[in-house]
Design a protein around this motif. Sequence first.
Motif, mmCIF file in Angstrom:
data_model
loop_
_atom_site.group_PDB
_atom_site.id
_atom_site.type_symbol
_atom_site.label_atom_id
_atom_site.label_comp_id
_atom_site.label_asym_id
_atom_site.label_seq_id
_atom_site.Cartn_x
_atom_site.Cartn_y
_atom_site.Cartn_z
ATOM 1 N N SER A 1 2.298 10.004 -0.225
ATOM 2 C CA SER A 1 3.580 9.841 -0.916
ATOM 3 C C SER A 1 3.337 9.600 -2.402
ATOM 4 O O SER A 1 2.337 9.006 -2.800
ATOM 5 C CB SER A 1 4.364 8.681 -0.311
ATOM 6 N N ARG A 2 4.263 10.048 -3.212
ATOM 7 C CA ARG A 2 4.108 9.935 -4.661
ATOM 8 C C ARG A 2 5.445 9.519 -5.247
ATOM 9 O O ARG A 2 6.367 10.321 -5.330
ATOM 10 C CB ARG A 2 3.659 11.293 -5.229
ATOM 11 N N ILE A 3 5.573 8.259 -5.625
ATOM 12 C CA ILE A 3 6.859 7.776 -6.109
ATOM 13 C C ILE A 3 6.798 7.337 -7.569
ATOM 14 O O ILE A 3 7.732 6.723 -8.069
ATOM 15 C CB ILE A 3 7.367 6.616 -5.237
ATOM 16 N N GLN A 4 5.684 7.639 -8.246
ATOM 17 C CA GLN A 4 5.582 7.371 -9.673
ATOM 18 C C GLN A 4 4.597 8.375 -10.266
ATOM 19 O O GLN A 4 3.830 9.000 -9.544
ATOM 20 C CB GLN A 4 5.153 5.933 -9.941
ATOM 21 N N ALA B 1 0.834 -1.199 0.000
ATOM 22 C CA ALA B 1 0.000 0.000 0.000
ATOM 23 C C ALA B 1 0.870 1.250 0.000
ATOM 24 O O ALA B 1 1.883 1.316 0.695
ATOM 25 C CB ALA B 1 -0.923 0.007 1.215
ATOM 26 N N ARG B 2 0.481 2.236 -0.764
ATOM 27 C CA ARG B 2 1.205 3.514 -0.781
ATOM 28 C C ARG B 2 1.001 4.231 0.547
ATOM 29 O O ARG B 2 -0.119 4.274 1.063
ATOM 30 C CB ARG B 2 0.682 4.386 -1.934
ATOM 31 N N PRO C 1 -2.865 3.569 -5.767
ATOM 32 C CA PRO C 1 -2.869 3.273 -4.323
ATOM 33 C C PRO C 1 -1.762 2.339 -3.873
ATOM 34 O O PRO C 1 -1.707 1.967 -2.702
ATOM 35 C CB PRO C 1 -4.235 2.605 -4.120
ATOM 36 N N TYR C 2 -0.863 1.935 -4.754
ATOM 37 C CA TYR C 2 0.130 0.924 -4.409
ATOM 38 C C TYR C 2 1.549 1.437 -4.634
ATOM 39 O O TYR C 2 1.792 2.404 -5.364
ATOM 40 C CB TYR C 2 -0.073 -0.340 -5.246
#
Length: 235
Positions: free
Chosen positions: A222-225, A217-218, A230-231
Amino acid sequence: ERFTDWARGVLEAHPVNARRASEGMPAINDVLIKWPSVRPSVPPLSSAWGFEGVSVASGLFYEGLARLLGMRSIARSTKDPGEELYDRLICAKAALDEGLDFALVHTKAPDEASHTGRPRKKVRVLEELDLALSLVAQSYLGDPGLLTVITADHASPSSGTEEVVHSGESVPIVITGRNARIDNVESFDEVSCAAGSLGTLRGSDVMPLVLNFTNRARFGTSRIQPDEVPYRPAW
């Protein structure tokens, strides 16, 4: 709609309906079409939830659903409910061992037994499915990286009305894996599971729980892509 309107006109004028009308019987003048649709715009399972999946079921509906979601589809079917479920569970585990990380295994056997209106038949089918589950339990539960979810898509009473249809009661769900919380529920049935730590869920709650219990789960905002998903990617 155009087809059903045309069919209604044809049926109204049919000699069978003329005879039924003369005998005081209602006309057979409508056509029920189940699940007609244009192809909906939905994201693949891989982009919506981050899983590469396989569906192990039978029937055109489930094959079409798997294709729509970009999942592999494996059709496995036999006349024996227990043998069929066992075969599907073995097939799903093999696909997971080969590198896929999500498997949907489905059986219609309890639903079909319910629609016969014979409760004892449904009991026999459930007992056969329980045996099939027991035969593969060690293979599934012994895999520390595997999360197993068992539930139903709807309730199906096996008696009570002349026409046995689906009903709206809650269905039980059990989730087991190394990250899943263990509560005090020891029986898998509607009443026992209602007292579990998961509480009452909606269908839309299940996949977020799967992400949580697989540690994918994200976190928060946070935003990594680039995409809003949601993952966390399975790096």
